[in-house]
Design a protein around this motif. Structure first.
Motif, mmCIF file in Angstrom:
data_model
loop_
_atom_site.group_PDB
_atom_site.id
_atom_site.type_symbol
_atom_site.label_atom_id
_atom_site.label_comp_id
_atom_site.label_asym_id
_atom_site.label_seq_id
_atom_site.Cartn_x
_atom_site.Cartn_y
_atom_site.Cartn_z
ATOM 1 N N MET B 6 -64.223 59.853 -42.657
ATOM 2 C CA MET B 6 -63.642 59.012 -41.803
ATOM 3 C C MET B 6 -64.209 59.127 -40.650
ATOM 4 S SD MET B 6 -59.788 57.744 -41.626
ATOM 5 C CE MET B 6 -59.355 58.709 -40.197
ATOM 6 N N LEU B 7 -64.619 58.119 -39.964
ATOM 7 C CA LEU B 7 -65.021 58.498 -38.462
ATOM 8 C C LEU B 7 -63.705 57.973 -37.514
ATOM 9 C CD1 LEU B 7 -67.188 58.853 -36.428
ATOM 10 C CD2 LEU B 7 -67.608 56.449 -36.367
ATOM 11 N N ILE B 8 -63.492 58.922 -36.447
ATOM 12 C CA ILE B 8 -62.648 58.409 -35.500
ATOM 13 C C ILE B 8 -63.523 58.489 -34.200
ATOM 14 C CG2 ILE B 8 -60.930 59.189 -34.113
ATOM 15 C CD1 ILE B 8 -59.673 60.534 -36.654
ATOM 16 N N ASN B 16 -57.444 57.577 -18.885
ATOM 17 C CA ASN B 16 -57.088 57.284 -20.280
ATOM 18 C C ASN B 16 -57.628 57.820 -21.621
ATOM 19 O OD1 ASN B 16 -54.703 55.173 -19.769
ATOM 20 N ND2 ASN B 16 -56.570 54.555 -18.559
ATOM 21 N N LEU B 17 -57.043 57.830 -22.587
ATOM 22 C CA LEU B 17 -57.752 58.056 -23.791
ATOM 23 C C LEU B 17 -57.341 56.919 -24.719
ATOM 24 C CD1 LEU B 17 -58.875 59.991 -26.216
ATOM 25 C CD2 LEU B 17 -56.378 60.921 -26.210
ATOM 26 N N ARG B 18 -58.565 56.599 -25.379
ATOM 27 C CA ARG B 18 -58.564 55.264 -26.536
ATOM 28 C C ARG B 18 -59.172 55.709 -27.542
ATOM 29 N NH1 ARG B 18 -60.820 50.966 -23.178
ATOM 30 N NH2 ARG B 18 -58.908 49.913 -22.574
ATOM 31 N N LEU B 19 -58.294 55.829 -28.710
ATOM 32 C CA LEU B 19 -58.827 56.349 -30.000
ATOM 33 C C LEU B 19 -58.746 55.065 -30.942
ATOM 34 C CD1 LEU B 19 -56.504 59.408 -30.003
ATOM 35 C CD2 LEU B 19 -59.249 59.367 -29.947
ATOM 36 N N PHE B 20 -59.989 55.028 -31.805
ATOM 37 C CA PHE B 20 -60.139 54.131 -32.882
ATOM 38 C C PHE B 20 -60.355 54.812 -34.185
ATOM 39 C CE2 PHE B 20 -62.179 52.911 -28.872
ATOM 40 C CZ PHE B 20 -61.535 51.931 -28.419
ATOM 41 N N ARG B 21 -59.879 54.151 -35.081
ATOM 42 C CA ARG B 21 -60.098 54.656 -36.578
ATOM 43 C C ARG B 21 -60.716 53.681 -37.263
ATOM 44 N NH1 ARG B 21 -57.052 54.819 -41.599
ATOM 45 N NH2 ARG B 21 -55.310 53.663 -40.724
ATOM 46 N N VAL B 28 -62.538 48.405 -37.330
ATOM 47 C CA VAL B 28 -61.509 49.260 -36.537
ATOM 48 C C VAL B 28 -60.227 49.086 -37.328
ATOM 49 C CG1 VAL B 28 -60.012 49.697 -34.501
ATOM 50 C CG2 VAL B 28 -62.610 49.201 -34.345
ATOM 51 N N LEU B 29 -59.784 50.039 -37.997
ATOM 52 C CA LEU B 29 -58.374 50.068 -38.685
ATOM 53 C C LEU B 29 -57.030 50.095 -37.834
ATOM 54 C CD1 LEU B 29 -59.486 52.183 -41.802
ATOM 55 C CD2 LEU B 29 -59.203 49.533 -41.760
ATOM 56 N N GLU B 30 -57.388 50.713 -36.813
ATOM 57 C CA GLU B 30 -56.139 51.014 -35.816
ATOM 58 C C GLU B 30 -56.701 51.728 -34.471
ATOM 59 O OE1 GLU B 30 -51.754 53.743 -36.066
ATOM 60 O OE2 GLU B 30 -53.432 53.973 -37.590
ATOM 61 N N THR B 31 -56.001 51.327 -33.454
ATOM 62 C CA THR B 31 -56.233 51.633 -32.302
ATOM 63 C C THR B 31 -55.296 52.443 -31.360
ATOM 64 O OG1 THR B 31 -58.081 49.700 -31.905
ATOM 65 C CG2 THR B 31 -57.074 50.831 -29.881
ATOM 66 N N ARG B 32 -55.461 53.329 -30.772
ATOM 67 C CA ARG B 32 -54.236 54.134 -29.940
ATOM 68 C C ARG B 32 -54.779 54.243 -28.695
ATOM 69 N NH1 ARG B 32 -52.377 58.881 -34.625
ATOM 70 N NH2 ARG B 32 -51.331 57.171 -35.816
ATOM 71 N N GLU B 33 -53.819 53.955 -27.679
ATOM 72 C CA GLU B 33 -54.153 54.162 -26.045
ATOM 73 C C GLU B 33 -53.221 54.899 -25.635
ATOM 74 O OE1 GLU B 33 -55.821 49.833 -25.125
ATOM 75 O OE2 GLU B 33 -55.509 51.298 -23.600
ATOM 76 N N ARG B 34 -53.752 56.236 -24.950
ATOM 77 C CA ARG B 34 -52.677 57.065 -24.336
ATOM 78 C C ARG B 34 -53.006 57.287 -23.009
ATOM 79 N NH1 ARG B 34 -50.643 55.784 -28.586
ATOM 80 N NH2 ARG B 34 -50.417 57.256 -30.341
ATOM 81 N N HIS B 53 -52.610 63.314 -30.561
ATOM 82 C CA HIS B 53 -52.719 62.105 -30.514
ATOM 83 C C HIS B 53 -53.259 61.542 -31.792
ATOM 84 C CE1 HIS B 53 -50.936 61.505 -26.552
ATOM 85 N NE2 HIS B 53 -51.857 62.245 -26.010
ATOM 86 N N LEU B 54 -54.147 62.456 -32.395
ATOM 87 C CA LEU B 54 -54.525 61.815 -33.836
ATOM 88 C C LEU B 54 -53.358 61.929 -34.731
ATOM 89 C CD1 LEU B 54 -58.021 63.820 -33.792
ATOM 90 C CD2 LEU B 54 -57.674 61.426 -33.545
ATOM 91 N N GLY B 55 -52.673 62.918 -34.707
ATOM 92 C CA GLY B 55 -51.368 63.155 -35.571
ATOM 93 C C GLY B 55 -51.787 62.818 -36.969
ATOM 94 N N ASP B 56 -51.227 61.704 -37.719
ATOM 95 C CA ASP B 56 -51.590 61.482 -38.997
ATOM 96 C C ASP B 56 -52.849 60.923 -39.590
ATOM 97 O OD1 ASP B 56 -51.011 58.999 -37.627
ATOM 98 O OD2 ASP B 56 -50.613 57.959 -39.537
ATOM 99 N N TRP B 57 -53.696 60.544 -38.417
ATOM 100 C CA TRP B 57 -54.954 60.133 -38.836
ATOM 101 C C TRP B 57 -55.906 61.532 -39.452
ATOM 102 C CZ3 TRP B 57 -57.454 56.819 -34.258
ATOM 103 C CH2 TRP B 57 -56.566 55.621 -33.985
ATOM 104 N N LEU B 58 -55.211 62.634 -39.228
ATOM 105 C CA LEU B 58 -55.958 63.899 -39.744
ATOM 106 C C LEU B 58 -55.715 64.118 -41.172
ATOM 107 C CD1 LEU B 58 -55.293 66.264 -36.740
ATOM 108 C CD2 LEU B 58 -57.423 65.300 -37.359
#
Lengths: 312, 312
Positions: B6-8, B16-21, B28-34, B53-58
């Motif tokens: 899976m790509l993140i 800022n940190l912006r994460l995409f799964r 893009v299934l989900e986006t997180r902004e921190r 911040h990745l948490g359960d994505w891992l």
């Protein structure tokens, strides 16, 4: 104007008060400089402040006092509006305001105002006096010729003179931009002091003369530093060059006149002379700011309307 | 690159940190902004910060992680230099740095660098990813056509794309100039708030588009206010217009391309769209910055060299 009374001229700006005592021919006998600018005078006590700094000069009564600068603004002693340009010395003097004062015949000169072809209003207060001083000093042959008077500073002014009149002028925010960017922007972080660096200054001037994209060039003061192409000790000079080059370039697009008189302190005058040389000006002269004020106050005092000899 | 992992993607800038799964097709299934920007991470604990911040994505191992932005700078996790322009997606991806991490296959993308015809070096970090995102989104017909990608901000970037390559770009100090002048210069004193005023903004844009003398126009934000020609509540918009007009005008002198994609937040995009319309651009589209990052990270992840599927 009665010739027997002694003239005292005052260049009273926001930060400083500069006083000149003249002989009957306009020769400056004595100069006083005080950090008693309009903004430093508490509760409108302008008369008391002036009295204190004049001191023994008041012994030689009767005196006539002519003031110019911020002292005539709303924050000053008494408001003297703006003379609309084109304006000659007589037009400026005609709008002088008489101040009721036991000190004698006290006049406050107006500033000058222009509505430029670009649609903006511009104003000055004090610089118009220096401009007429430059003219009457005849520092250069062809006194009635068209020329530019360049007055560098926090808010630099370029004044175009034709036939003894101020016909147009423009203010550039150069000095304040330099100070604000150096102190408060990311550009200051890479800088190490502000010693003069002739090469970096000239590079900056040439870049903004060639391409007026100032907000692009300002960022180059960071990138050129980051990549070690301009040393930290030279970055302040580079920034100064960029801003002065942009100012000179903009002024050159407004007029074909390439004859300039710089009114400034020696350090600023040196930088502006270099910039004007790089820009191709063919005649450049430098006049000291205090001398220009002294000559201008004398010139305008002698242009006051005839009834102005009456003491209050 | 193994399709089963899976790509993140991470756009990890200074603030800022912006994460995409993504799913296997790049959706893009989900986006997180921190607010966990590089500058906010203490003592180089980038791996721990990312893990948190990745948490359960891992849970869905194996994962591949591709990061771009300031995280690749000297102040970041691991330095990934700059790809020289002209550069296509493959050239950028080829300079990605592998990070030794128990998180899996972690790559940090380089920035891009150009030496412009004006003699200056310019750099970016993170914006190059958005540029390739804009391209792969095919937001506009003619994907390989020449266009400008306009990225407004503290340090605005104008990127010229030709045939899928970044060929040139320029940074303008627009946003920082606005903030610094409003807060620290005399211009801010007359301002009353910063609500949008469309007329004052357009006036500012038109003035600097017509005449690039920025340091003159900046002073007009004072004089126009002093004379009541622009209301205190509209002066901030006027200043913004002056700065954006100067940026657009400068960029137009560098290229004949009049087709632009704006990558920005809605408010900034609205202002830039107005400025580009006033300047005569014939094609203007707007792309959301986060979407551009997401698409660009997917595009560059798929351009990584073939050996990059190996896990450390």
């Amino acid at each position: 104007m009665a010739k027997m009374s002694m003239l005292i001229g005052g260049d009273w700006g926001g930060s400083n008060l500069r006083l000149f005592r003249y002989d009957e021919n306009g020769v400056v006998l004595e100069t006083r400089e005080r950090t008693a600018g309009v903004l430093a005078v508490a509760d409108g006590t302008f008369e008391a402040t002036l009295t204190a700094h004049l001191g023994d000069w008041l012994d030689a009564a009767p005196v006539r006092i002519v003031l110019s600068g911020m002292i005539g603004s709303r924050q000053g002693w008494q408001e003297a509006s703006y003379a609309p340009c084109p304006a000659d010395a007589e037009a400026i003097a005609a709008l002088a305001q008489r101040v009721a004062s036991p000190l004698g015949d006290v006049r406050i000169l107006p500033g000058a105002q222009v509505t430029r072809v670009d649609g903006c209003i511009d104003v000055m207060r004090g610089e118009e006096t220096q401009v007429f001083g430059v003219q009457s000093m005849g520092a250069r042959a062809g006194d009635t010729a068209t020329r530019l008077v360049v007055m560098p500073g926090t808010h630099s002014k370029w004044v175009r003179i034709e036939g003894g009149r101020i016909v147009d002028f423009t203010t550039y925010m150069t000095g304040e931009l330099y100070a604000v960017l150096k102190t408060h922007s990311i550009l200051g972080r890479l800088m190490d002091g502000d010693a003069a660096d002739a090469h970096a200054f000239a590079t900056g001037v040439q870049r903004t003369l060639a391409d007026p994209a100032l907000s692009k060039w300002l960022f180059s003061a960071r990138s050129e530093g980051l990549f070690g192409r301009i040393a930290p000790v030279a970055l302040a000079s580079y920034l100064s060059g960029l801003l002065i080059g942009a100012e000179v370039g903009a002024a050159m697009r407004e007029t074909d006149v390439r004859s300039a008189t710089i009114v400034a302190t020696p350090e600023l005058a040196r930088n502006y002379r270099i910039a004007l040389q790089l820009a191709g000006f063919d005649t450049i002269e430098v006049v000291d700011g205090a001398q220009a004020s002294a000559a201008g106050l004398w010139r305008l005092a002698n242009a006051l309307p005839l009834d102005s000899g009456v003491r209050e």
